[in-house]
Each structure stands twice: as C-alpha cells, then as structure tokens.
Enzyme design. Structure first.
Site, PDB file in Angstrom:
ATOM      1  N   GLU A  76      -4.320  13.582  -1.835  1.00 60.58           N
ATOM      2  CA  GLU A  76      -4.675  14.112  -0.501  1.00 60.58           C
ATOM      3  C   GLU A  76      -3.559  15.028  -0.042  1.00 60.58           C
ATOM      4  O   GLU A  76      -2.378  14.682  -0.160  1.00 60.58           O
ATOM      5  CB  GLU A  76      -4.808  13.005   0.556  1.00 60.58           C
TER       6      GLU A  76
ATOM      7  N   GLU B  21      -3.664   4.099   0.576  1.00 58.30           N
ATOM      8  CA  GLU B  21      -2.666   3.957   1.643  1.00 58.30           C
ATOM      9  C   GLU B  21      -2.633   2.558   2.259  1.00 58.30           C
ATOM     10  O   GLU B  21      -2.909   2.382   3.454  1.00 58.30           O
ATOM     11  CB  GLU B  21      -2.915   4.995   2.737  1.00 58.30           C
TER      12      GLU B  21
HETATM   13  C1  FCB Z   1      -4.931   9.836   5.381  1.00 60.51           C
HETATM   14  C2  FCB Z   1      -6.196   9.068   5.077  1.00 60.51           C
HETATM   15  C3  FCB Z   1      -7.440   9.899   5.157  1.00 60.51           C
HETATM   16  C4  FCB Z   1      -7.395  10.870   6.313  1.00 60.51           C
HETATM   17  C5  FCB Z   1      -6.131  11.678   6.274  1.00 60.51           C
HETATM   18  C6  FCB Z   1      -6.025  12.716   7.351  1.00 60.51           C
HETATM   19  O1  FCB Z   1      -3.966   8.966   5.871  1.00 60.51           O
HETATM   20  O2  FCB Z   1      -6.125   8.516   3.794  1.00 60.51           O
HETATM   21  O3  FCB Z   1      -8.547   9.047   5.235  1.00 60.51           O
HETATM   22  O4  FCB Z   1      -7.547  10.178   7.504  1.00 60.51           O
HETATM   23  O5  FCB Z   1      -5.025  10.812   6.366  1.00 60.51           O
END
Ligand code: FCB
Length: 441
Positions: A348, A165
């Site tokens: 994620e 990110e």
């Molecule tokens: C993302 C991040 C991760 C965590 C989640 C909730 O943006 O990559 O580290 O903080 O959000």
C-alpha cells in the site's frame, strides 16, 4: 529526473479491502462484523456507512476491467471473514466462497495475479463478543477460516497474506477506540491485541503450509520509520518506544520470534512459554505499507507516554499526513539492513486529496500524480541500492470507505460517485498506467 527502470517481472497493481469496497453487507448470508457495529453506533465521522460502499460485490467485473486496462499484473484484495463464517465459527457460507471463486477466476482471465489477504479488519462480531483479539479464543477460528478459504482457492490463488496492519487494529481498535471495536484499553489492550494477532497468524501460516504445496505465504505490515521530533533525550526515547509498539511487535514477532525488549515487561503476563516460536515464520513474501514517517515526542497521559510530534513538512495530504517520499526509501533500506534483505513488495502507498470533478468531467488530481511519482522514484532508488523489492501496489484502485472517516476521504486512482457508483479514472490512473506500460518512470 533521470529515467528509472523497473525489473521486467515487477508486480504492478493496487490493493483494496473487502469492507471498504464490497458493500452488500447483508447479502448472500454475510454475517456482521465489528465495523458494522461501530458504524451502527454512530462512530463514523461523516455518518456514512459501508453498506453499499463501491458496490464492488456486484460491480467486480467492471473493476477487473479497469485493472486490466491499466495494465495491472497483480491485485491484492481481502476476503471478508464474515462472508465465509457468518458466525465466526461453525457453519461455512457457500455463497461467500463462491464470490471469491468468481473473483479469482475473473482476475486470472484478465492476466492478473490474485493476492488474497485474510484479515483486513472485519472481525466477525460473534468473535468480538467472545473477547476478540484480547484473548486466545480467536486463534483457532482464524486458522480454520484460513484453511477453509484456501481449500477452495489455493489451486488458483497462490499468494496469501495473513493480516493487514495488526498494529492499527491493536492501537486504534483496542487502545484508543478510534476504530472498531472501539475499546479504550490502553497499553495492555494494545499489546494483547498485537500478540494474539501474531499467534493467529502463526497458526494460519502453519495450517496453509501443511495443507498446500507451492504457495507464497506472507503478511502485510505498515513499517513506518519513527523519528523523534527533537534531539531531546525524552523525545528520542519516546520515538524508540513507539517504534517498538508500532513496528517491532509485529515485524520482530514473525521475522525473529522475538518480543521487543522494551516491551517484554508489559507483555509478560500474557506471553506464554512457546509463544515466541509459534509466532515466528519464514515468510515467502512480506508486504510493506508506507504512508509517511512518524514523528514522535514524549507526552504524558498517552499510551506509552508517546504523542504525535510536528513533522516539519511542507506538503500534506488531505488526511493531514506529511508527504515524505524519502521515508519510503528509508523504510526499504533500513529493512534490508536489519532483516537480511528478504523479498518484499509495497502492498500500500497512496494519498487522499480533496479531488474535484472538473468542468470536463475529469479529475485532474495533480497532487496525487506527484505523490505517486515521488514515491515510485523512492522505490526505484531502493531497487538500485540492492533492496529486494518485488512490486508496487498503490492504495487504492477506488475511492472507498475510509474507516472512521467514512466516505469523506478519497484515496482512489479511480473516482467513485457514491450516488450512482459510476467509476471515472483520474489523471493519476492514466499516469500509473503509463508507468506500468513503460516499466519506467
Ligand atoms: C491503511 C489501511 C487501508 C487504508 C489506508 C489509507 O492503514 O490498511 O485500509 O485505510 O491506510
């Protein structure tokens, strides 16, 4: 709901980040990073620190056992740059290399595919002192770090993700100051940080490809569909600007070697000839993160004159983020449509809820179970519609240090008691385990 089956070779697991789980912040020669400084400045909302976090640095065998028990066949972890190069450049810390060596061996013994991410936000402080992502000085050190850790692990660890990110680092870390290193540099600061991460990523990808055969090289981007809050032309234009900043600088950078036309003017003072070629790279596997759609509106006085709009949603997580599983389907299908359907995996996806320990000592996190179920169904729909999605890693295995929110937001499918560090699998863990066992929902 009709039964949804996932491919036999689908990747199942979770993602974590070194800073959020490891603890052992001053142990075995680890150097300091921007999040240590940000924490020391008192900028974490609940006043907590990550100096111990989940103590994963010592408890990793237990954590691998939890993953194995759940049936994981993949796990994305990040490497702490300041453990490998405590000063950012110069001397390598052998104990840092040893730690990830043991972790990778432990994962392989448990039948879990290690997927290493090089940069999940823990920039060594000495490199920030030299300008951090605002300048080019950090590009060479990043490529050296990639080479050094891969030289040790690439015989066994085949999956390498460069960044996590980069947009969040740029916007929150350099633009509005809510994340480390806490600068409020506005639009130019954001775009510089994005561009220099793109360049560092391009350099690291080329270094790894030149030195090792047979690796799967990728990166991780949180591609979140941007929608306008209303039909007003100014909101529609604002959503397009935000899409360019949030999604396209990183995505079009690596996929197409292209600066978004909407931002070209604002970036021309620091994009040099040859940069577009240097940031482009044909990835083997791209990780996509998804939490929600972004609903945007025109708002003067904010970077790019864009503000957060009302998502008109009836389900919210404890972060205050809307629950929009259809947005995950959109993310995957729009990506397939626009980029030619290369291989991706969900790197994620998950939710924070205000978990309570029940009288039975268990955590009945029904909302998280529903969240996972709905989002897995969205992935299943995208698969059925031809999207080339290879796996699903939830965020996250453990409750952990949620950046500026400290220990106050719990994202794990396993609860961590921060006093004793005891781990307790939640209902969502048992649910996820059953999906993995059945290969179906
Ligand atoms: C993302 C991040 C991760 C965590 C989640 C909730 O943006 O990559 O580290 O903080 O959000």
């Amino acid at each position: 709901m009709a039964r949804i089956s996932f491919p036999k070779d689908f990747l199942w697991g979770a993602s974590t980040a070194a800073y959020q789980i490891e603890g052992a912040a001053t142990e075995d020669g680890r150097g300091s990073c921007v999040w240590d400084s940000f924490t020391a400045e008192g900028r974490i909302m609940d006043g907590s620190t990550a100096y111990r976090a989940c103590d994963h640095y010592h408890r990793w065998p237990d954590d691998i056992a939890l993953m194995k028990e759940a049936g994981f066949n993949a796990y994305r972890f990040s490497i702490a740059w300041p453990r490998i190069f405590p000063a950012g450049t110069g001397a390598v810390n052998p104990k840092g290399l040893d730690f990830y060596d043991r972790l990778v061996d432990g994962l392989l013994e448990a039948g879990i595919r290690p997927m290493a991410c090089l940069y999940h936000w823990d920039l060594p402080q000495p490199l920030e002192d030299r300008g951090g992502w605002q300048g080019r000085e950090v590009i060479g050190p990043f490529a050296d770090y990639a080479r050094t850790i891969a030289a040790r692990l690439a015989d066994r660890c085949k999956d390498w993700m460069m960044l996590n990110e980069p947009n969040v680092v740029a916007i929150f870390g350099y633009g509005v100051g809510e994340h480390a290193p806490g600068h409020r540099l506005g639009e130019e600061g954001i775009l510089r940080a994005l561009h220099h991460q793109n360049l560092a990523q391009g350099a690291a990808l080329r270094a790894l490809a030149a030195e090792h055969a047979g690796l799967s090289l990728g990166t991780v981007i949180n591609l979140q569909p941007c929608r306008a809050e209303s039909e007003r032309p100014e909101d529609i234009a604002a959503a397009a600007r935000w899409d360019a900043v949030w999604n396209r600088v990183a995505l079009d950078g690596v996929m197409r070697g292209r600066i978004p036309a909407l931002l070209a003017d604002k970036m021309k003072s620091f994009v040099l000839p040859g940069d577009e070629e240097a940031i482009r790279y044909p990835l083997d596997l791209l990780g996509l993160n998804y939490y929600s759609r972004m609903t945007m509106k025109a708002e003067a006085g904010r970077p790019f004159d864009v503000g957060w709009g009302d998502a008109h949603c009836d389900r919210w997580t404890f972060m205050g983020w809307p629950v929009q599983p259809d947005g995950l389907y959109d993310q995957l299908m729009e990506f397939k449509r626009d980029y030619g359907n290369p291989a991706v995996f969900i790197a994620e996806n998950g939710a924070a809820y205000d978990d309570q320990v029940g009288p039975d000592g268990q955590i009945h996190d029904a909302e998280r179970v529903a969240f996972l179920k709905d989002h897995l169904a969205a992935v299943g729909r995208a698969l059925a519609d031809g999207c080339n999605v290879k796996g699903y890693l939830c965020w996250s295995l453990l409750d952990n240090f949620e950046w500026a929110f400290g220990l106050s937001k719990r994202f794990g499918i396993v609860r961590v008691d921060y006093d004793s560090c005891k781990r307790t699998p939640k209902d969502s863990y048992h649910f996820f385990k059953s999906v993995i066992r059945d290969g179906a929902l």
